[in-house]
Write a protein that holds these residues in place. Structure first.
Motif, PDB file in Angstrom:
ATOM      1  N   GLU A 112       0.967  -1.365   0.144  1.00  3.28           N
ATOM      2  CA  GLU A 112       0.389  -0.202  -0.216  1.00  3.28           C
ATOM      3  C   GLU A 112       1.453   1.337   0.345  1.00  3.28           C
ATOM      4  OE1 GLU A 112      -2.327  -1.133   3.406  1.00  3.28           O
ATOM      5  OE2 GLU A 112      -4.163  -1.392   2.150  1.00  3.28           O
ATOM      6  N   ALA A 115       2.585   1.698  -3.216  1.00  4.01           N
ATOM      7  CA  ALA A 115       1.310   2.448  -4.449  1.00  4.01           C
ATOM      8  C   ALA A 115       1.189   3.539  -4.130  1.00  4.01           C
ATOM      9  CB  ALA A 115      -0.155   1.353  -4.180  1.00  4.01           C
ATOM     10  N   CYS A 116       0.706   4.033  -3.018  1.00  3.90           N
ATOM     11  CA  CYS A 116       0.481   5.701  -2.219  1.00  3.90           C
ATOM     12  C   CYS A 116       1.525   5.986  -2.941  1.00  3.90           C
ATOM     13  CB  CYS A 116       0.323   5.453  -1.083  1.00  3.90           C
ATOM     14  SG  CYS A 116      -1.460   4.441  -0.521  1.00  3.90           S
ATOM     15  N   GLY A 118       3.777   6.291  -5.695  1.00  8.69           N
ATOM     16  CA  GLY A 118       3.279   6.406  -7.085  1.00  8.69           C
ATOM     17  C   GLY A 118       2.554   7.060  -7.278  1.00  8.69           C
ATOM     18  N   GLU A 119       1.519   6.937  -6.584  1.00  7.59           N
ATOM     19  CA  GLU A 119       0.375   7.638  -7.202  1.00  7.59           C
ATOM     20  C   GLU A 119       0.776   8.834  -6.360  1.00  7.59           C
ATOM     21  OE1 GLU A 119      -4.488   8.860  -5.654  1.00  7.59           O
ATOM     22  OE2 GLU A 119      -3.894   6.855  -5.852  1.00  7.59           O
ATOM     23  N   PHE A 120       1.411   9.133  -5.804  1.00 11.50           N
ATOM     24  CA  PHE A 120       1.568  10.928  -5.055  1.00 11.50           C
ATOM     25  C   PHE A 120       2.082  11.292  -6.160  1.00 11.50           C
ATOM     26  CE2 PHE A 120       4.525  13.324  -3.272  1.00 11.50           C
ATOM     27  CZ  PHE A 120       4.027  14.580  -2.405  1.00 11.50           C
ATOM     28  N   ARG A 122       3.406  10.477  -9.732  1.00  7.16           N
ATOM     29  CA  ARG A 122       2.088  10.845 -10.809  1.00  7.16           C
ATOM     30  C   ARG A 122       1.491  12.265 -10.507  1.00  7.16           C
ATOM     31  NH1 ARG A 122       1.162   5.414 -10.369  1.00  7.16           N
ATOM     32  NH2 ARG A 122      -0.062   5.663 -10.137  1.00  7.16           N
ATOM     33  N   PHE A 123       0.827  12.125  -9.256  1.00 10.77           N
ATOM     34  CA  PHE A 123      -0.021  13.664  -9.024  1.00 10.77           C
ATOM     35  C   PHE A 123       0.417  14.557  -9.180  1.00 10.77           C
ATOM     36  CE2 PHE A 123      -2.874  16.500  -6.252  1.00 10.77           C
ATOM     37  CZ  PHE A 123      -3.798  16.367  -6.131  1.00 10.77           C
TER      38      PHE A 123
END
Length: 173
Positions: A112, A115-116, A118-120, A122-123
């Protein structure tokens, strides 16, 4: 830039060097406080977070008035008063974050976290680039004003920005 006197005079004219580390601490605690306050808002601890902010603000104001009344208020003392005020606010915000995670036992596992992360990335990559460019433009603007017009004009500019921000509160949606 103390080792380069010419660069010193060009980059930061009329700015005492002892203010740099204090300004850095102030900026760090301001940033950390905003981040922790946002985390508290995201976790639903807005009320507790605002209580900490209000208590710290009242105590900070009392200390500031006392320093003024005792006639010991200087730029050095004001920097430390603000740094301590912001650090206490960060500690209060951080305490609610820790209490939330320990109380809820919501510790994310490694998958988790990745995943967080990577999303952070990209965002926030476009936001980060925009922030860096905006900060560079703001620093260049302030540097040009300081270099060509000096501290008095810098003060008027800062005051006009505050007045402009107050006006935008009333006219923006």
């Amino acid at each position: 830039f103390g080792f380069l006197p010419v660069a010193d005079a060009v980059i930061m004219p009329d700015i005492p060097r002892w203010t740099l580390p204090l300004a850095g601490l102030w900026a760090y605690f301001t940033w950390a406080g905003r981040v922790l306050r946002g985390v508290n808002d995201a976790m639903g601890n807005t009320t507790d977070s605002e209580k900490v902010r209000m208590l710290a603000s009242v105590v900070g104001l009392i200390v500031l008035v006392a320093l003024f009344a005792l006639n010991v208020l200087s730029l050095f003392v004001l920097f430390w008063q603000q740094i301590i005020y912001l650090a206490c606010m960060c500690a209060g915000f951080g305490w609610f974050v820790i209490r939330y995670w320990e109380g809820e036992k919501k510790r994310p596992n490694t998958q988790e976290k990745l995943a967080c992360r990577g999303e952070f990335v990209r965002f926030s990559a476009p936001i980060f680039i925009n922030g860096v460019v905006a900060a560079l433009v703001l620093m260049a603007e302030r540097w040009l004003l300081q270099h060509f017009d000096g501290s008095v004009q810098q003060g008027y500019f800062g005051l006009s920005q505050k007045v402009g921000i107050a006006c935008f509160l009333f006219i923006s949606a």
